[in-house]
Scaffold this motif. Sequence first.
Motif, PDB file in Angstrom:
ATOM      1  N   SER A 163      -6.844   4.546 -10.899  1.00 31.99           N
ATOM      2  CA  SER A 163      -6.141   3.552  -9.932  1.00 31.99           C
ATOM      3  C   SER A 163      -7.260   3.037  -9.427  1.00 31.99           C
ATOM      4  N   HIS A 164      -7.640   1.689  -8.872  1.00 35.82           N
ATOM      5  CA  HIS A 164      -8.545   1.401  -7.846  1.00 35.82           C
ATOM      6  C   HIS A 164      -7.663   0.500  -6.480  1.00 35.82           C
ATOM      7  N   LEU A 165      -8.649   0.893  -6.101  1.00 34.48           N
ATOM      8  CA  LEU A 165      -7.827  -0.209  -4.122  1.00 34.48           C
ATOM      9  C   LEU A 165      -9.363  -0.567  -4.023  1.00 34.48           C
ATOM     10  N   ARG A 212      -2.094   9.361  -3.892  1.00 33.16           N
ATOM     11  CA  ARG A 212      -3.175   9.135  -4.708  1.00 33.16           C
ATOM     12  C   ARG A 212      -4.080   9.392  -4.108  1.00 33.16           C
ATOM     13  N   ASP A 258      -0.369  -3.227 -11.529  1.00 31.19           N
ATOM     14  CA  ASP A 258      -1.375  -4.185 -10.941  1.00 31.19           C
ATOM     15  C   ASP A 258      -0.596  -4.734  -9.963  1.00 31.19           C
ATOM     16  N   LEU A 271       0.689  -1.131   0.200  1.00 28.25           N
ATOM     17  CA  LEU A 271       0.419   0.045  -0.325  1.00 28.25           C
ATOM     18  C   LEU A 271       0.571   1.147   0.164  1.00 28.25           C
ATOM     19  N   LEU A 293       2.328   1.936  -4.165  1.00 29.20           N
ATOM     20  CA  LEU A 293       0.976   1.966  -5.471  1.00 29.20           C
ATOM     21  C   LEU A 293      -0.016   2.582  -4.392  1.00 29.20           C
ATOM     22  N   VAL A 294      -0.382   3.111  -3.510  1.00 28.29           N
ATOM     23  CA  VAL A 294      -1.890   4.344  -2.623  1.00 28.29           C
ATOM     24  C   VAL A 294      -0.909   5.461  -2.070  1.00 28.29           C
ATOM     25  N   VAL A 340      -4.831  -3.326  -5.557  1.00 32.33           N
ATOM     26  CA  VAL A 340      -4.883  -2.937  -6.509  1.00 32.33           C
ATOM     27  C   VAL A 340      -4.936  -2.893  -8.596  1.00 32.33           C
ATOM     28  N   ARG A 341      -5.895  -2.435  -9.021  1.00 27.79           N
ATOM     29  CA  ARG A 341      -5.650  -2.044  -9.842  1.00 27.79           C
ATOM     30  C   ARG A 341      -5.317  -1.426 -11.065  1.00 27.79           C
TER      31      ARG A 341
END
Length: 288
Positions: A117-119, A21, A88, A14, A17-18, A83-84
């Motif tokens: 992005s999506h979580l 964001r 990925d 996390l 990657l996030v 996460v996408r």
Amino acid sequence: MPELPEVETVRRGLERLVVGRRITAVDVFEAKSFPVGPGLLPPAGVVGARIVAARRRAKVLILDLDNEYSLVGHLKMTGQLVVRGPEDWGAGHPTDSLLGELPDRSTRIDFRLDADSHLFFNDQRKFGWVKAIPTPMVEQLPFIASLGPEPLDAAGFPEFQRRAARHRRTTVKAVLLNQQVVSGIGNIYADESLWAVRVNPARPLAEVSDRKLRQLFQAASDVMTLSIELGGSTDRNYVDAEGNRGAYLGFANVFRRQGQPCHRCGTAIVKTKVAGRGTHYCPRCQRR
Ligand SMILES: [Zn+2]
């Protein structure tokens, strides 16, 4: 249930990657996965906020937002975070959802993020949860406030020692598993660290010297650090950030090695029950 090194593996993913964001929308597919109530921000309240940090306290994951709230979450038995986006990634309970098209039937929450992005929070059995609470309240949550120090924090030893002193007649293994004394040591890590310092799991704490206790705290830290580096213990259910099964158990010295030779002295490892849990030890190296 994940052990701490698995949850730390999730946190690191996390963080990579996030963090940084911004949340642009939140779709909640299962209301009980994102409970609302007094003191809790509803999902719409986190829209527009930027994620500024990914923390962990024992097995609880914390995403701090720039609106003075934090998303606090527990994966429980079957939770996973995926996460996408440009990259990925997924970690947690290993199902095809880590790699497949999302949302799917196990998706409970979709945090849509900037940068396309999506979580996703997926959770087949719906025991896991995410709550949005004021950041200063995180440390006051009852299940966090009562936690003992973590072995990964070397400065926590005096506090561990102080808390352990209240359990002198308890077995040393039970003390290691008591989250109010020291947090984050699960069954695997308790057995492995006791073997490392040659202490019998059933020994009363009163018979463990201060020096041994310090070595034990350090051993727990070492064995957990090794496990994190190897991607978690993979106690059946957990996979690492890239969807690979963790390798730690292949390197275990005692856990699930009953009948096999001790890596130090060759004596067969024994499995017994201590503190109500399956316990593995070397009857020669850990005679007492
Ligand atoms: Zn041995």
